[in-house]
Design an enzyme around this catalytic site. Structure first.
Site, PDB file in Angstrom:
ATOM      1  N   ASP A 295      -0.623  -0.358   6.112  1.00  0.00           N
ATOM      2  CA  ASP A 295      -0.627   0.232   7.444  1.00  0.00           C
ATOM      3  C   ASP A 295      -1.984   0.052   8.090  1.00  0.00           C
ATOM      4  O   ASP A 295      -2.214   0.453   9.210  1.00  0.00           O
ATOM      5  CB  ASP A 295      -0.276   1.714   7.384  1.00  0.00           C
ATOM      6  CG  ASP A 295      -1.328   2.519   6.628  1.00  0.00           C
ATOM      7  OD1 ASP A 295      -2.109   1.907   5.876  1.00  0.00           O
ATOM      8  OD2 ASP A 295      -1.367   3.738   6.793  1.00  0.00           O
TER       9      ASP A 295
ATOM     10  N   ASP B  97      -7.103  -0.990   4.473  1.00  0.00           N
ATOM     11  CA  ASP B  97      -6.669  -2.152   3.696  1.00  0.00           C
ATOM     12  C   ASP B  97      -6.832  -3.501   4.380  1.00  0.00           C
ATOM     13  O   ASP B  97      -6.274  -4.498   3.943  1.00  0.00           O
ATOM     14  CB  ASP B  97      -5.252  -1.959   3.136  1.00  0.00           C
ATOM     15  CG  ASP B  97      -4.293  -1.452   4.179  1.00  0.00           C
ATOM     16  OD1 ASP B  97      -4.552  -1.684   5.354  1.00  0.00           O
ATOM     17  OD2 ASP B  97      -3.289  -0.825   3.784  1.00  0.00           O
TER      18      ASP B  97
ATOM     19  N   ASP C  45       0.878  -1.144   0.000  1.00  0.00           N
ATOM     20  CA  ASP C  45       0.000   0.000   0.000  1.00  0.00           C
ATOM     21  C   ASP C  45       0.929   1.210   0.000  1.00  0.00           C
ATOM     22  O   ASP C  45       2.074   1.103   0.414  1.00  0.00           O
ATOM     23  CB  ASP C  45      -0.838  -0.049   1.278  1.00  0.00           C
ATOM     24  CG  ASP C  45      -1.891   1.021   1.298  1.00  0.00           C
ATOM     25  OD1 ASP C  45      -2.517   1.235   0.257  1.00  0.00           O
ATOM     26  OD2 ASP C  45      -2.071   1.633   2.359  1.00  0.00           O
TER      27      ASP C  45
HETATM   28  P1  ADP Z   1      -3.443   4.635  -0.275  1.00  0.00           P
HETATM   29  O1  ADP Z   1      -3.908   3.636  -1.237  1.00  0.00           O
HETATM   30  O2  ADP Z   1      -2.397   5.520  -0.857  1.00  0.00           O
HETATM   31  O3  ADP Z   1      -3.038   4.091   1.035  1.00  0.00           O
HETATM   32  P2  ADP Z   1      -6.169   5.340   0.501  1.00  0.00           P
HETATM   33  O4  ADP Z   1      -6.797   4.167  -0.190  1.00  0.00           O
HETATM   34  O5  ADP Z   1      -6.201   5.331   1.986  1.00  0.00           O
HETATM   35  O6  ADP Z   1      -4.688   5.627   0.011  1.00  0.00           O
HETATM   36  O7  ADP Z   1      -6.852   6.662  -0.022  1.00  0.00           O
HETATM   37  C1  ADP Z   1      -6.889   6.934  -1.406  1.00  0.00           C
HETATM   38  C2  ADP Z   1      -7.259   8.347  -1.709  1.00  0.00           C
HETATM   39  O8  ADP Z   1      -8.547   8.638  -1.198  1.00  0.00           O
HETATM   40  C3  ADP Z   1      -6.344   9.362  -1.097  1.00  0.00           C
HETATM   41  O9  ADP Z   1      -5.234   9.617  -1.905  1.00  0.00           O
HETATM   42  C4  ADP Z   1      -7.264  10.567  -0.985  1.00  0.00           C
HETATM   43  O10 ADP Z   1      -7.328  11.238  -2.214  1.00  0.00           O
HETATM   44  C5  ADP Z   1      -8.609   9.965  -0.717  1.00  0.00           C
HETATM   45  N1  ADP Z   1      -8.942   9.916   0.728  1.00  0.00           N
HETATM   46  C6  ADP Z   1      -9.006   8.824   1.496  1.00  0.00           C
HETATM   47  N2  ADP Z   1      -9.334   9.123   2.765  1.00  0.00           N
HETATM   48  C7  ADP Z   1      -9.448  10.477   2.800  1.00  0.00           C
HETATM   49  C8  ADP Z   1      -9.749  11.418   3.836  1.00  0.00           C
HETATM   50  N3  ADP Z   1     -10.002  11.068   5.083  1.00  0.00           N
HETATM   51  N4  ADP Z   1      -9.787  12.723   3.476  1.00  0.00           N
HETATM   52  C9  ADP Z   1      -9.535  13.095   2.222  1.00  0.00           C
HETATM   53  N5  ADP Z   1      -9.240  12.257   1.235  1.00  0.00           N
HETATM   54  C10 ADP Z   1      -9.193  10.975   1.491  1.00  0.00           C
HETATM   55 MG    MG Z   2      -3.611   3.310   2.958  1.00  0.00          MG
END
Ligand code: ADP
Ligand code: MG
Length: 648
Positions: free
Chosen positions: A541, A545, A335
């Site tokens: 983390d 996920d 991730d």
């Molecule tokens: P990653 O795959 O990089 O770990 P996430 O799946 O957790 O990221 O989130 C993907 C995207 O969703 C982030 O890049 C952001 O654009 C948006 N996002 C997720 N959670 C939030 C939040 N609490 N506030 C704003 N944007 C969010």
């Molecule tokens: Mg994440």
């Protein structure tokens, strides 16, 4: 050595001393002179019985109890039959007496057993060193005085005091004081961690320098320490395939060798192929060699050692089956946020639409994120609190502060963002997917970074650009994984293509997939699973996920301070959040498997050789007992190498 083992050792030493005294007496010919020809034989018999019973009475008892329960065919049964048989040879006047061997087999068997118990105890202790992290008490203040209470009695929100030299008993937040924390027992990391007011502390660390007053955020039972202990204690229940193979093997093997021994003892003399005494002795020797103790103990011990060794590096493996799975990993899927990148975003730009000010935009976003634990949310809130332009309400100014009462209907859409009502107005904060889903057009931004679009009451209000930094050991971690033979390192992220590409090339990933929702990540992992031969490990983390962690062959959660859900769903938990620990855990797993396999091949090989020799009448009981105990000792020593993880 514990008390029981010390007593055991004394008993064996006593029996050994008596044994050698008798052997000396026997050699000197004294007995013949005193008792005459047949008399000396019986005197010998009676004398050897003394060390035999001192050393082996418990083995005989155990064998007898097992037989009565109908559960014969264990080691003690094999040993009892073989040694009683050796003594019984006295009834074959034409054969040599074998009392000495009978007593010796029992003695050395016990030496081996004691060694085994010591080895198991020792590797258990390396896990127990981990267990040492369990605190006995917590200090709480009552009427201005410190009292020690059972950590179980402390409620969430209570204030505890941790003095220098004490262990932090419960997770919490420092409300007063600053100190250095020794986290070595948890993470294997020797550099102390600095904490001060406002900082988070996890239980199990040792407070080194200053007094800390901590407001607890969890109950003792839910604190890091308790969760780790629970996890380690349950680890032995999840058996590796190799381990259960050995258990099954022993279950079939022991009856087979017992019957073969019986056949060797009976069939040839019945067919007139030699004397009873000779063949019975061969059968007995066969029995002694066949004892499967080396295998039965050394294989689980190897896994135990591997798990214990890993835990000393802050890598918690939930069972030997996962160690086995880790050893065969050839694809690692990461991730992005919080795993390869630090997850602490810095705001690099605030671009409001006209009619709204930068501070207000940040303030609205920070409020909408008030209940979110996503790294993005935490960073936005922090940036707002640190900013000088406060925006209490959309039309008001003051010091920045986040007031929960201003927020209603907060809802997180994982992988997209959050929606909430702030000051009675509908606010959306998230990526373009979130905006599109609500029918709001959003522009692109020339800055590179993760873009948080903000909409208020259905109108686009601007965006905040935030950037994350790649962890300093991320590139090294990927290089280490490749060096360890991992074929593909892949990153999955919900973030934008550009950000993903930048991170992927910076750390040297083989592949990346961007703009994925949590559900898409599961699909991607399933697709990747189809094209891999070995196992797939997913590292996350835990924010968003948990489903992917469960779906992969080995789920690795990073940062035990990360989400509880991830730690539940993961098979391997890294106490700290350094990606380089992944290669370490694969190397530990491979080493453990190598050791387990060496032991299996070595023990079975030597056994088969001596068995053949015994059946052919070449091996005598002395060789048999040294073969058995020797193989066990070597296999156990080899197994204990698995605990040594230095330099891995
Ligand atoms: P990653 O795959 O990089 O770990 P996430 O799946 O957790 O990221 O989130 C993907 C995207 O969703 C982030 O890049 C952001 O654009 C948006 N996002 C997720 N959670 C939030 C939040 N609490 N506030 C704003 N944007 C969010
Ligand atoms: Mg994440």
């Amino acid at each position: 050595m514990n008390k029981k083992q010390k007593k055991w050792l004394r008993r064996i030493l006593l029996a050994l001393a008596i044994f050698f005294a008798i052997a000396g007496l026997d050699e000197s010919g004294m007995l013949e002179r005193v008792f005459g020809e047949p008399g000396a034989l019986y005197a010998n018999f009676a004398l050897y019985l003394i060390p035999y019973l001192i050393a082996g009475h418990d083995v005989l008892l155990k064998a007898w109890r097992n037989v009565r329960r109908g559960a014969a065919f264990d080691e003690s049964f094999l040993m009892a039959v073989a040694t009683i048989g050796a003594f019984g040879m006295v009834f074959f006047p034409e054969a040599e007496p074998h009392m000495a061997e009978g007593a010796a087999v029992m003695l050395f068997y016990q030496v081996g057993e004691l060694f085994q118990s010591y080895a198991v105890g020792k590797s258990r202790k390396s896990i127990a060193a981990m267990m040492d992290i369990a605190p006995d008490y917590a200090n709480i203040e009552r009427d201005g005085e410190l009292v020690e209470v059972d950590p179980d009695e402390v409620q969430v929100g209570d204030i505890i005091v941790v003095k220098p030299g004490e262990r932090v008993p419960i997770d919490g937040i420092v409300i007063d004081g600053a100190s250095q924390l020794d986290t070595a027992a948890l993470t294997g990391e020797s550099i102390p961690r600095h904490v001060e007011t406002g900082g988070e502390v996890i239980s199990g660390c040792i407070n080194m320098t200053g007094v800390l007053r901590i407001r607890t955020t969890k109950l003792f039972g839910a604190s890091t320490v308790s969760r780790i202990l629970e996890l380690v204690e349950n680890a032995s229940e999840k058996k590796a395939r190799t381990e259960s193979f050995i258990t099954r093997f022993a279950r079939i093997y022991t009856p087979i060798v017992t019957l073969s021994a019986l056949a060797i003892a009976i069939a040839p003399p019945l067919l007139g192929m030699g004397s009873w005494a000779d063949w019975i002795l061969r059968g007995l020797t066969f029995l002694v060699v066949s004892c499967p103790c080396a295998l039965v103990i050394s294989v689980p011990l190897s896994f135990f050692g591997g798990i214990g060794g890993a835990s000393r590096l802050g890598i918690l493996v939930k069972g030997s089956n996962y160690l086995e799975a880790l050893a065969e990993v050839d694809t690692v899927v990461f991730d992005k946020t919080g795993t390869l990148t630090s997850g602490t975003f810095a705001v690099v730009g605030v671009h409001p639409q006209s009619g709204i000010e930068a501070g207000q935009l940040l303030g609205v976003a920070a409020h909408a994120e008030v209940f979110s634990d996503h790294p993005i949310a935490l960073s936005v809130k922090e940036a707002y609190l640190d900013s000088s332009t406060g925006a209490h309400a959309l039309d008001d100014r003051g010091d920045p502060a986040i007031v929960q009462a201003r927020v209603a209907n907060a809802n997180e859409e994982s992988g997209r963002g959050v929606t909430a009502t702030v000051d009675g107005r509908a606010v959306l904060v998230g990526n373009d997917k979130l905006m599109t889903a609500h029918g709001i057009d959003c522009p692109n931004c020339e800055l590179t970074g993760t873009i948080l679009h903000v909409a208020i009451d259905g109108t686009y209000a601007g965006h905040i650009v935030i950037a994350d930094t790649v962890k300093d050991d991320a590139a090294q971690a990927i290089a280490d994984l490749h060096a360890a033979g991992v074929k593909r390192c892949i990153m999955l992220t919900g973030d934008h293509e550009e950000v993903a590409r930048a991170v992927a090339s910076e750390v040297g990933l083989d592949e990346y997939h961007a703009q994925l929702l949590p559900g898409d990540k599961v699909e991607q992992v399933e697709r990747i699973l189809e094209s891999t031969h070995g196992n797939l490990a997913f590292v996350g983390d835990g924010i968003n996920d948990a489903p992917v962690l469960t779906r992969s062959d080995v789920g690795i959660a990073m940062g035990a301070m990360g989400s509880d859900a991830a730690i539940e769903a993961a098979d391997v938990v890294l106490m700290d959040d350094r990606p380089s620990k992944i290669a370490s855990s694969i190397r530990i797993a491979r080493k453990t498997m190598r050791i387990a396999h060496q032991n299996i091949v070595f023990a079975i090989g030597v056994k088969l050789l001596i068995l053949a020799l015994a059946a052919a009448g070449i091996a005598n009981m002395w060789l048999a007992v040294f073969g058995d105990v020797g193989v066990a000792v070597i296999a156990i020593l080899n197994a204990m190498r698995a605990m040594n993880v230095k330099g891995l």
